[in-house]
Design a protein around this motif. Structure first.
Motif, PDB file in Angstrom:
ATOM      1  N   ARG A  62       0.838  -1.206   0.000  1.00 13.71           N
ATOM      2  CA  ARG A  62       0.000   0.000   0.000  1.00 13.71           C
ATOM      3  C   ARG A  62       0.872   1.255   0.000  1.00 13.71           C
ATOM      4  O   ARG A  62       0.673   2.159  -0.802  1.00 13.71           O
ATOM      5  N   ILE A  63       1.857   1.274   0.887  1.00 11.74           N
ATOM      6  CA  ILE A  63       2.741   2.443   1.006  1.00 11.74           C
ATOM      7  C   ILE A  63       3.487   2.675  -0.301  1.00 11.74           C
ATOM      8  O   ILE A  63       3.681   3.816  -0.731  1.00 11.74           O
ATOM      9  N   GLU A  64       3.888   1.595  -0.956  1.00 11.83           N
ATOM     10  CA  GLU A  64       4.662   1.694  -2.197  1.00 11.83           C
ATOM     11  C   GLU A  64       3.782   1.983  -3.412  1.00 11.83           C
ATOM     12  O   GLU A  64       4.290   2.167  -4.518  1.00 11.83           O
ATOM     13  N   GLY A  65       2.472   1.996  -3.221  1.00 14.58           N
ATOM     14  CA  GLY A  65       1.553   2.388  -4.285  1.00 14.58           C
ATOM     15  C   GLY A  65       1.292   1.322  -5.330  1.00 14.58           C
ATOM     16  O   GLY A  65       0.918   1.641  -6.459  1.00 14.58           O
ATOM     17  N   VAL A  66       1.476   0.043  -4.964  1.00 19.43           N
ATOM     18  CA  VAL A  66       1.247  -1.032  -5.932  1.00 19.43           C
ATOM     19  C   VAL A  66       0.012  -1.865  -5.588  1.00 19.43           C
ATOM     20  O   VAL A  66      -0.241  -2.895  -6.222  1.00 19.43           O
ATOM     21  N   GLU A  67      -0.752  -1.416  -4.624  1.00 18.12           N
ATOM     22  CA  GLU A  67      -1.918  -2.197  -4.199  1.00 18.12           C
ATOM     23  C   GLU A  67      -2.895  -2.400  -5.360  1.00 18.12           C
ATOM     24  O   GLU A  67      -3.413  -3.501  -5.568  1.00 18.12           O
ATOM     25  N   ARG A  68      -3.123  -1.347  -6.139  1.00 24.96           N
ATOM     26  CA  ARG A  68      -4.121  -1.454  -7.220  1.00 24.96           C
ATOM     27  C   ARG A  68      -3.562  -2.159  -8.441  1.00 24.96           C
ATOM     28  O   ARG A  68      -4.259  -2.939  -9.088  1.00 24.96           O
ATOM     29  N   SER A  69      -2.299  -1.917  -8.779  1.00 28.87           N
ATOM     30  CA  SER A  69      -1.717  -2.563  -9.970  1.00 28.87           C
ATOM     31  C   SER A  69      -1.419  -4.039  -9.697  1.00 28.87           C
ATOM     32  O   SER A  69      -1.368  -4.842 -10.630  1.00 28.87           O
ATOM     33  N   GLY A  70      -1.205  -4.380  -8.455  1.00 30.21           N
ATOM     34  CA  GLY A  70      -0.929  -5.768  -8.082  1.00 30.21           C
ATOM     35  C   GLY A  70       0.536  -5.970  -7.733  1.00 30.21           C
ATOM     36  O   GLY A  70       1.407  -5.172  -8.095  1.00 30.21           O
TER      37      GLY A  70
END
Ligand code: AMP
Length: 111
Positions: free
Chosen positions: A70-78
């Motif tokens: 989540r912090i790294e911003g990859v939650e949505r892209s996978g």
């Protein structure tokens, strides 16, 4: 056991620590295999997932890995979580850790 990760947890060896709780430390892999490659390590030493028991706080470890994504911003892209175990699993550091890999598509099956 005094692995390189124990020295990172105790701050004897520097690392790019990007997240920490009472239970875990998360830092960037020194040899990244993806744009996002973070290792999540329990502060309490466990050799590997094969020797973990119900006494070990695996829930905190996995939830921390998801928080790192989540912090790294990859939650949505996978992203992919990896735990290597033993020789065939490719484990090189005998201190349980979860790899958080993201920022590019992942191949399956792994090589
Ligand atoms: P594994 O092969 O699953 O045991 O993963 C160990 C990982 O630790 C590898 O991806 C290494 O690149 C990484 N690593 C080893 N030493 C360091 C270090 N000092 N700082 C950050 N990552 C490290």
């Amino acid at each position: 056991m005094d692995t390189i990760f124990a020295k990172i947890i105790s701050r004897e060896v520097p690392a790019d620590i990007m997240y920490e709780t009472d239970q875990v430390v998360a830092f960037r892999d020194i040899n990244p295999q993806a744009p996002v490659h973070v290792l999540v390590v329990p502060k309490k030493w466990v050799k590997g997932i094969e020797s973990a028991t119900s006494e070990d706080d695996l829930q905190s470890l996995l939830l921390a890995a998801a928080e790192v994504a989540r912090i790294e911003g990859v939650e949505r892209s996978g992203y992919r979580l990896v735990i290597n175990s033993g020789q065939h699993g490719g484990q090189t550091v005998d201190h349980l850790h979860v790899h958080v890999l993201g920022g590019r598509p992942m191949a399956w099956p792994p090589g």
